[in-house]
Design a protein around this motif. Sequence first.
Motif, PDB file in Angstrom:
ATOM      1  N   ASP A   1       0.844  -1.186   0.000  1.00 17.82           N
ATOM      2  CA  ASP A   1       0.000   0.000   0.000  1.00 17.82           C
ATOM      3  C   ASP A   1       0.887   1.245   0.000  1.00 17.82           C
ATOM      4  O   ASP A   1       1.948   1.253   0.630  1.00 17.82           O
ATOM      5  N   SER A   2       0.434   2.264  -0.704  1.00 17.71           N
ATOM      6  CA  SER A   2       1.175   3.516  -0.777  1.00 17.71           C
ATOM      7  C   SER A   2       0.181   4.666  -0.791  1.00 17.71           C
ATOM      8  O   SER A   2      -0.740   4.671  -1.607  1.00 17.71           O
ATOM      9  N   GLN A   3       0.362   5.598   0.132  1.00 14.96           N
ATOM     10  CA  GLN A   3      -0.551   6.732   0.233  1.00 14.96           C
ATOM     11  C   GLN A   3       0.223   8.037   0.125  1.00 14.96           C
ATOM     12  O   GLN A   3       1.221   8.237   0.820  1.00 14.96           O
ATOM     13  N   ASN A   4      -0.240   8.921  -0.763  1.00 12.95           N
ATOM     14  CA  ASN A   4       0.258  10.287  -0.914  1.00 12.95           C
ATOM     15  C   ASN A   4       1.695  10.376  -1.432  1.00 12.95           C
ATOM     16  O   ASN A   4       2.355  11.409  -1.253  1.00 12.95           O
ATOM     17  N   LEU A   5       2.178   9.330  -2.101  1.00 11.57           N
ATOM     18  CA  LEU A   5       3.560   9.344  -2.587  1.00 11.57           C
ATOM     19  C   LEU A   5       3.774  10.422  -3.636  1.00 11.57           C
ATOM     20  O   LEU A   5       4.801  11.101  -3.631  1.00 11.57           O
ATOM     21  N   ASP A   6       2.813  10.621  -4.538  1.00 11.69           N
ATOM     22  CA  ASP A   6       2.993  11.615  -5.590  1.00 11.69           C
ATOM     23  C   ASP A   6       3.164  13.020  -4.998  1.00 11.69           C
ATOM     24  O   ASP A   6       4.036  13.775  -5.427  1.00 11.69           O
ATOM     25  N   GLU A   7       2.367  13.361  -4.004  1.00 11.92           N
ATOM     26  CA  GLU A   7       2.484  14.682  -3.377  1.00 11.92           C
ATOM     27  C   GLU A   7       3.836  14.841  -2.667  1.00 11.92           C
ATOM     28  O   GLU A   7       4.439  15.913  -2.708  1.00 11.92           O
ATOM     29  N   TYR A   8       4.293  13.780  -2.025  1.00 12.49           N
ATOM     30  CA  TYR A   8       5.600  13.807  -1.366  1.00 12.49           C
ATOM     31  C   TYR A   8       6.708  14.033  -2.399  1.00 12.49           C
ATOM     32  O   TYR A   8       7.567  14.896  -2.226  1.00 12.49           O
ATOM     33  N   MET A   9       6.672  13.276  -3.495  1.00  8.81           N
ATOM     34  CA  MET A   9       7.698  13.418  -4.526  1.00  8.81           C
ATOM     35  C   MET A   9       7.624  14.801  -5.178  1.00  8.81           C
ATOM     36  O   MET A   9       8.648  15.396  -5.501  1.00  8.81           O
ATOM     37  N   LYS A  10       6.420  15.322  -5.368  1.00  3.97           N
ATOM     38  CA  LYS A  10       6.245  16.662  -5.934  1.00  3.97           C
ATOM     39  C   LYS A  10       6.897  17.697  -5.016  1.00  3.97           C
ATOM     40  O   LYS A  10       7.587  18.605  -5.476  1.00  3.97           O
ATOM     41  N   ALA A  11       6.695  17.561  -3.703  1.00  2.00           N
ATOM     42  CA  ALA A  11       7.299  18.486  -2.743  1.00  2.00           C
ATOM     43  C   ALA A  11       8.826  18.434  -2.816  1.00  2.00           C
ATOM     44  O   ALA A  11       9.497  19.460  -2.665  1.00  2.00           O
ATOM     45  N   LEU A  12       9.369  17.251  -3.075  1.00  2.00           N
ATOM     46  CA  LEU A  12      10.829  17.106  -3.204  1.00  2.00           C
ATOM     47  C   LEU A  12      11.361  17.740  -4.485  1.00  2.00           C
ATOM     48  O   LEU A  12      12.565  17.936  -4.631  1.00  2.00           O
TER      49      LEU A  12
END
Length: 132
Positions: free
Chosen positions: A13-24
């Motif tokens: 399961d993976s939650q909110n990974l895209d937003e985390y990577m976008k912030a990086l």
Amino acid sequence: MVDAFCATWILVDSQNLDEYMKALGIDSAIRQLGSVAKPSIVISHEGDKVVLKMLGSVIRTEISFKLGEEFDEITADGRQAKSIVTLEGESLVHIQRWDDKETKIVREIRDGKMINTLTFEGVQAVRTYEKE
């Protein structure tokens, strides 16, 4: 305590990974790959060193470190970081620093699963792994 983490772990399961990577600041093509990838993580120890391998179909990384000692790390997205991993309570806390920035990855075992909580500038992603 590191022994509890020593296993092969499969992402379930993976939650909110895209937003985390976008912030990086990771570009959209790599974010798309990261969002669909189902990597496994292999954690082991060799003497006083911990070895952590992320094995994906596209990106593979490996780090080897002593708890509490800073080391150089090239992250899966290519950042060159100064990193340190410590054992805090029953959690492995992994700090990556680069360009006056910092991200934190907390790995903990809950109900037989490894929960990885990734935090950068208030944006958090949670990735859950089960033993293979």
